[in-house]
Enzyme design. Structure first.
Site, PDB file in Angstrom:
ATOM      1  N   ARG A 137       0.877  -1.186   0.000  1.00 30.96           N
ATOM      2  CA  ARG A 137       0.000   0.000   0.000  1.00 30.96           C
ATOM      3  C   ARG A 137       0.905   1.224   0.000  1.00 30.96           C
ATOM      4  O   ARG A 137       1.628   1.470   0.976  1.00 30.96           O
ATOM      5  CB  ARG A 137      -0.902  -0.006   1.232  1.00 30.96           C
ATOM      6  CG  ARG A 137      -1.450   1.377   1.513  1.00 30.96           C
ATOM      7  CD  ARG A 137      -2.575   1.397   2.495  1.00 30.96           C
ATOM      8  NE  ARG A 137      -3.772   0.827   1.904  1.00 30.96           N
ATOM      9  CZ  ARG A 137      -4.997   0.999   2.390  1.00 30.96           C
ATOM     10  NH1 ARG A 137      -5.192   1.709   3.481  1.00 30.96           N
ATOM     11  NH2 ARG A 137      -6.025   0.454   1.797  1.00 30.96           N
ATOM     12  N   HIS A 196      -7.271   1.207  -6.504  1.00 37.95           N
ATOM     13  CA  HIS A 196      -7.487   0.297  -5.368  1.00 37.95           C
ATOM     14  C   HIS A 196      -8.211  -0.959  -5.876  1.00 37.95           C
ATOM     15  O   HIS A 196      -9.377  -1.195  -5.571  1.00 37.95           O
ATOM     16  CB  HIS A 196      -8.322   1.028  -4.307  1.00 37.95           C
ATOM     17  CG  HIS A 196      -8.278   0.403  -2.942  1.00 37.95           C
ATOM     18  ND1 HIS A 196      -7.520  -0.707  -2.628  1.00 37.95           N
ATOM     19  CD2 HIS A 196      -8.921   0.755  -1.780  1.00 37.95           C
ATOM     20  CE1 HIS A 196      -7.687  -1.002  -1.353  1.00 37.95           C
ATOM     21  NE2 HIS A 196      -8.523  -0.140  -0.821  1.00 37.95           N
ATOM     22  N   GLN A 219     -10.088  -3.566  -3.495  1.00 36.15           N
ATOM     23  CA  GLN A 219     -11.360  -3.061  -2.974  1.00 36.15           C
ATOM     24  C   GLN A 219     -12.478  -3.253  -3.996  1.00 36.15           C
ATOM     25  O   GLN A 219     -13.553  -3.752  -3.663  1.00 36.15           O
ATOM     26  CB  GLN A 219     -11.215  -1.566  -2.642  1.00 36.15           C
ATOM     27  CG  GLN A 219     -12.494  -0.928  -2.162  1.00 36.15           C
ATOM     28  CD  GLN A 219     -12.925  -1.430  -0.794  1.00 36.15           C
ATOM     29  OE1 GLN A 219     -12.135  -1.436   0.140  1.00 36.15           O
ATOM     30  NE2 GLN A 219     -14.169  -1.875  -0.662  1.00 36.15           N
ATOM     31  N   ASP A 243     -17.053   7.714  -1.184  1.00 33.32           N
ATOM     32  CA  ASP A 243     -15.774   7.567  -0.487  1.00 33.32           C
ATOM     33  C   ASP A 243     -15.467   8.916   0.164  1.00 33.32           C
ATOM     34  O   ASP A 243     -16.144   9.921  -0.124  1.00 33.32           O
ATOM     35  CB  ASP A 243     -14.687   7.176  -1.516  1.00 33.32           C
ATOM     36  CG  ASP A 243     -13.327   6.884  -0.876  1.00 33.32           C
ATOM     37  OD1 ASP A 243     -13.259   6.702   0.356  1.00 33.32           O
ATOM     38  OD2 ASP A 243     -12.321   6.845  -1.619  1.00 33.32           O
ATOM     39  N   CYS A 264     -16.180   2.156   0.540  1.00 38.30           N
ATOM     40  CA  CYS A 264     -15.013   1.306   0.791  1.00 38.30           C
ATOM     41  C   CYS A 264     -14.591   1.329   2.259  1.00 38.30           C
ATOM     42  O   CYS A 264     -13.938   0.410   2.729  1.00 38.30           O
ATOM     43  CB  CYS A 264     -13.855   1.730  -0.103  1.00 38.30           C
ATOM     44  SG  CYS A 264     -13.444   3.484   0.057  1.00 38.30           S
ATOM     45  N   ARG A 292     -13.509  -8.276   1.441  1.00 39.37           N
ATOM     46  CA  ARG A 292     -12.101  -7.987   1.142  1.00 39.37           C
ATOM     47  C   ARG A 292     -11.250  -9.231   1.349  1.00 39.37           C
ATOM     48  O   ARG A 292     -10.408  -9.571   0.508  1.00 39.37           O
ATOM     49  CB  ARG A 292     -11.590  -6.832   2.021  1.00 39.37           C
ATOM     50  CG  ARG A 292     -12.093  -5.447   1.654  1.00 39.37           C
ATOM     51  CD  ARG A 292     -11.530  -4.947   0.325  1.00 39.37           C
ATOM     52  NE  ARG A 292     -10.081  -4.910   0.313  1.00 39.37           N
ATOM     53  CZ  ARG A 292      -9.335  -3.922   0.821  1.00 39.37           C
ATOM     54  NH1 ARG A 292      -9.914  -2.855   1.342  1.00 39.37           N
ATOM     55  NH2 ARG A 292      -8.013  -3.972   0.749  1.00 39.37           N
TER      56      ARG A 292
HETATM   57  N1  NVA Z   1      -9.743   7.099  -1.422  1.00 34.77           N
HETATM   58  C1  NVA Z   1      -9.383   6.619  -0.104  1.00 34.77           C
HETATM   59  C2  NVA Z   1      -9.622   5.147   0.007  1.00 34.77           C
HETATM   60  C3  NVA Z   1      -9.311   4.557   1.348  1.00 34.77           C
HETATM   61  C4  NVA Z   1      -9.520   3.076   1.387  1.00 34.77           C
HETATM   62  C5  NVA Z   1      -7.920   6.956   0.152  1.00 34.77           C
HETATM   63  O1  NVA Z   1      -7.108   6.765  -0.761  1.00 34.77           O
HETATM   64  O2  NVA Z   1      -7.605   7.414   1.245  1.00 34.77           O
HETATM   65  N1   CP Z   2     -11.038   0.176   2.378  1.00 29.21           N
HETATM   66  C1   CP Z   2      -9.767   0.100   2.783  1.00 29.21           C
HETATM   67  O1   CP Z   2      -8.854  -0.154   2.031  1.00 29.21           O
HETATM   68  O2   CP Z   2      -9.605   0.281   4.134  1.00 29.21           O
HETATM   69  P1   CP Z   2      -8.221   0.502   4.894  1.00 29.21           P
HETATM   70  O3   CP Z   2      -7.670   1.820   4.434  1.00 29.21           O
HETATM   71  O4   CP Z   2      -8.582   0.511   6.364  1.00 29.21           O
HETATM   72  O5   CP Z   2      -7.295  -0.621   4.551  1.00 29.21           O
END
Ligand code: NVA
Ligand code: CP
Length: 311
Positions: free
Chosen positions: A108, A135, A138, A225, A265, A293
């Site tokens: 990540r 992502h 997800q 989101d 998400c 997930r």
């Molecule tokens: N768009 C959000 C998704 C988190 C799972 C982010 O990138 O923070």
């Molecule tokens: N939806 C998602 O990826 O959650 P986290 O950021 O908690 O991993």
């Protein structure tokens, strides 16, 4: 470069429709084995997964770690201070070091270019656990949830309301392979990446981008989101103003119609992009998405590690 064995999981359209459906079938199998507590199902026995995080996470960290260990593997959580990708040493060096010890790398990261570099230099599969650009894990879990709830993905209408972010890019890239309608409703100035929109359309995806909230009518799924993603939190005050009329609240869900499911998400900010009432409503499937997930990712890992022959 492809890994020596298996495949990277970086973007949904790197896979054919048949491969995506195979992953979803494997995810369904993993979920069934989980529910029946089938302790003999250990396809990842003896395997290890390195998990690099440069951002916070609840779902991604816990679902990958528990999912892999339940199926016999061992996952290592490498927090933002441990490897310090690109700071303590170059990404291309870390790729080869971790590939020397592990069967798979999950990451990540902030910059999408970093996961591409990791994959380029890794001889084992690299799984994208979110970048600033996309992502895919997800959205595969969301597609699984849609399939469970509506019995189909193809022929549905998915309307995303909010920031044209990483979630939107993955939905668009899924629409390049599966035929459903995807609409992104966002305030002017917050549109998704234009080359992704154009590329998806050129590949036959049925997608549109609009600022008109009336586009939610008739949707099978209303998705939202956070208004400020990780790395953008300092801009939240401006965004609260810009997104004020794009909240997914009870009125918006009523405009969409009674057939509409609500997806997010997570993590969610109740009172900003959505409301407590919508999150807790019977049409909200947010916790089913979160649960899926783990199963979707085990399906991805089974597919990408070519581990099914061990089942
Ligand atoms: N768009 C959000 C998704 C988190 C799972 C982010 O990138 O923070
Ligand atoms: N939806 C998602 O990826 O959650 P986290 O950021 O908690 O991993």
């Amino acid at each position: 470069n492809p890994p020596k064995k298996g495949k990277h999981f970086l973007h949904l359209d790197d896979f054919s429709k048949e491969e995506l459906m195979d992953i979803l079938e494997k995810a369904k199998l993993c979920k069934a084995k989980f529910y029946t507590r089938d302790e003999s199902f250990k396809p990842f026995a003896g395997q290890t997964m390195a998990m690099i995080f440069t951002k916070p996470s609840a779902r991604t960290r816990v679902s990958f770690e528990t999912g892999f260990s339940r199926l016999g593997g061992h996952a290592l959580y490498l927090d933002p201070n441990t490897i310090q990708l690109g700071k303590r040493e170059p990404t291309k060096d870390i790729a080869r070091v971790l590939a020397g010890y592990n069967d798979v790398i999950m990451a990540r990261l902030f910059a999408h270019a970093d996961i591409l570099e990791l994959a380029q230099y890794s001889s084992v599969p690299v799984i994208n656990g979110l970048t600033d650009y996309n992502h895919p894990c997800q959205i595969l879990a969301d597609a699984m949830t849609l399939l469970e709830r509506k019995g189909r993905i193809e022929g549905t209408k998915v309307v995303y309301v909010g920031d044209g972010n990483n979630i939107v890019h993955s939905w668009m890239r899924l629409a390049m392979r599966l035929s459903f309608e995807f609409v992104c409703v966002c305030p002017p100035g917050y549109e998704p990446c234009p080359s992704t929109v154009e590329g998806a359309r050129a590949a036959g995806a049925n997608i549109s981008v609009t600022s008109d909230i009336n586009a939610v009518k008739g949707a099978d799924v209303i998705y939202t989101d956070v208004w400020a993603s990780m790395g953008q939190k300092e801009s939240i005050d401006t965004r609260k103003i810009d997104f004020a009329s794009y909240q997914v609240n009870e009125q918006l869900m009523a405009l969409a119609g009674p057939q509409a499911l609500f997806m997010h998400c997570l993590p969610a900010e109740r009172g900003l992009e959505t409301t407590d009432g919508v999150m807790e409503a019977p049409y909200s499937v947010v916790f089913q998405e979160a649960e899926n997930r783990m199963h979707a990712q085990n399906g991805i890992l089974l597919h990408c590690l070519e581990a099914t022959k061990r089942v």
